[in-house]
Design a protein around this motif. Sequence first.
Motif, mmCIF file in Angstrom:
data_model
loop_
_atom_site.group_PDB
_atom_site.id
_atom_site.type_symbol
_atom_site.label_atom_id
_atom_site.label_comp_id
_atom_site.label_asym_id
_atom_site.label_seq_id
_atom_site.Cartn_x
_atom_site.Cartn_y
_atom_site.Cartn_z
ATOM 1 N N GLY A 124 11.644 8.186 10.253
ATOM 2 C CA GLY A 124 10.460 9.028 10.292
ATOM 3 C C GLY A 124 9.304 8.150 9.847
ATOM 4 N N SER A 125 8.141 8.312 10.439
ATOM 5 C CA SER A 125 7.004 7.455 10.143
ATOM 6 C C SER A 125 5.803 8.292 9.729
ATOM 7 C CB SER A 125 6.656 6.628 11.387
ATOM 8 O OG SER A 125 5.577 5.771 11.128
ATOM 9 N N VAL A 126 5.122 7.870 8.644
ATOM 10 C CA VAL A 126 3.930 8.558 8.161
ATOM 11 C C VAL A 126 2.854 7.512 7.893
ATOM 12 C CG1 VAL A 126 2.959 9.976 6.317
ATOM 13 C CG2 VAL A 126 5.289 10.410 7.117
ATOM 14 N N THR A 128 -0.721 6.828 6.047
ATOM 15 C CA THR A 128 -1.668 7.310 5.044
ATOM 16 C C THR A 128 -2.697 6.216 4.788
ATOM 17 O OG1 THR A 128 -0.260 6.518 3.245
ATOM 18 C CG2 THR A 128 -0.023 8.832 3.900
ATOM 19 N N THR A 134 -7.853 9.298 8.164
ATOM 20 C CA THR A 134 -7.189 8.997 9.429
ATOM 21 C C THR A 134 -7.429 10.135 10.415
ATOM 22 O OG1 THR A 134 -5.141 9.937 8.580
ATOM 23 C CG2 THR A 134 -5.382 7.560 8.421
ATOM 24 N N LYS A 137 -3.954 11.141 14.671
ATOM 25 C CA LYS A 137 -2.645 10.721 14.189
ATOM 26 C C LYS A 137 -1.519 11.214 15.081
ATOM 27 C CE LYS A 137 -1.654 11.002 9.784
ATOM 28 N NZ LYS A 137 -1.610 11.346 8.350
ATOM 29 N N ASP A 139 3.034 10.124 15.319
ATOM 30 C CA ASP A 139 4.076 9.562 14.457
ATOM 31 C C ASP A 139 3.880 8.063 14.229
ATOM 32 O OD1 ASP A 139 5.271 11.986 14.147
ATOM 33 O OD2 ASP A 139 6.891 11.608 15.561
ATOM 34 N N CYS A 158 -4.294 1.079 4.257
ATOM 35 C CA CYS A 158 -3.454 2.022 4.996
ATOM 36 C C CYS A 158 -1.995 1.574 4.916
ATOM 37 C CB CYS A 158 -3.891 2.103 6.453
ATOM 38 S SG CYS A 158 -5.560 2.767 6.667
ATOM 39 N N PHE A 160 1.966 2.404 6.630
ATOM 40 C CA PHE A 160 2.978 3.096 7.420
ATOM 41 C C PHE A 160 4.226 3.135 6.544
ATOM 42 C CE2 PHE A 160 0.728 2.117 11.473
ATOM 43 C CZ PHE A 160 0.828 3.377 12.045
ATOM 44 N N THR A 161 4.699 4.349 6.223
ATOM 45 C CA THR A 161 5.936 4.500 5.471
ATOM 46 C C THR A 161 7.010 4.954 6.444
ATOM 47 O OG1 THR A 161 4.728 5.078 3.468
ATOM 48 C CG2 THR A 161 7.071 5.681 3.550
ATOM 49 N N ASN A 162 8.070 4.165 6.533
ATOM 50 C CA ASN A 162 9.198 4.512 7.387
ATOM 51 C C ASN A 162 10.379 4.870 6.509
ATOM 52 O OD1 ASN A 162 7.811 2.109 9.273
ATOM 53 N ND2 ASN A 162 8.336 4.013 10.277
ATOM 54 N N THR A 163 10.827 6.102 6.640
ATOM 55 C CA THR A 163 11.965 6.587 5.863
ATOM 56 C C THR A 163 13.134 6.797 6.818
ATOM 57 O OG1 THR A 163 10.457 7.691 4.342
ATOM 58 C CG2 THR A 163 12.768 8.402 4.311
#
Length: 189
Positions: A124-126, A128, A134, A137, A139, A158, A160-163
């Motif tokens: 999953g990508s967010v 911030t 932003t 937006k 994904d 900025c 990108f958090t990938n979980t």
Amino acid sequence: TNPANGQITVEGLPTGTYSVVESAAPQGYVLDPTARTFEIKDGAADPTITSAFINIPFATVTLTKDWVNSFDGDTAQLFIKGAAQNSATSTATTDGPVVSVSVAPGSKLDLSEVLGAQNRGLYGSVLTCVGATTTDKTDLSGSVTVPQYPASAAGVQCTFTNTAKTREVKLQKQWGDAFQGGSAPLALT
């Protein structure tokens, strides 16, 4: 004449109206587009332009990658496009600054990432940002507009958090002609 401290003297101009424009800004600064106009008149004192050219510093926009529960070696290509461009690849499990650009305040930039085709994880990508809002937006992308000076002096950061998404595997054993208390070793590979 002393251009080092920003002062010049021009001699021998005939009467008339003139404009002075800045032709180049110092490195890392925005060109002041405002023309300074002055007039030379017969019998009048020599004109002095007292309105200084103001150069606003560029803002730094940094795009960082955070991996959460990632698979070692998975990759993401990060892109900044617009008034300036740059890209880099982040490899899990290493977090941190990946790519940055310097742009004039008010510049719009598009930020995006492309996850590696051979990645073992599903993520999953967010996106911030701190220092800018932003917009547009999805994904894997978004846009930022660098704020005007002086807010731009702090830059824009900025991430990108990938979980990694957790996956559940259900294994169901069905016995045929089973006997009470029987067992069978099972392995998931």
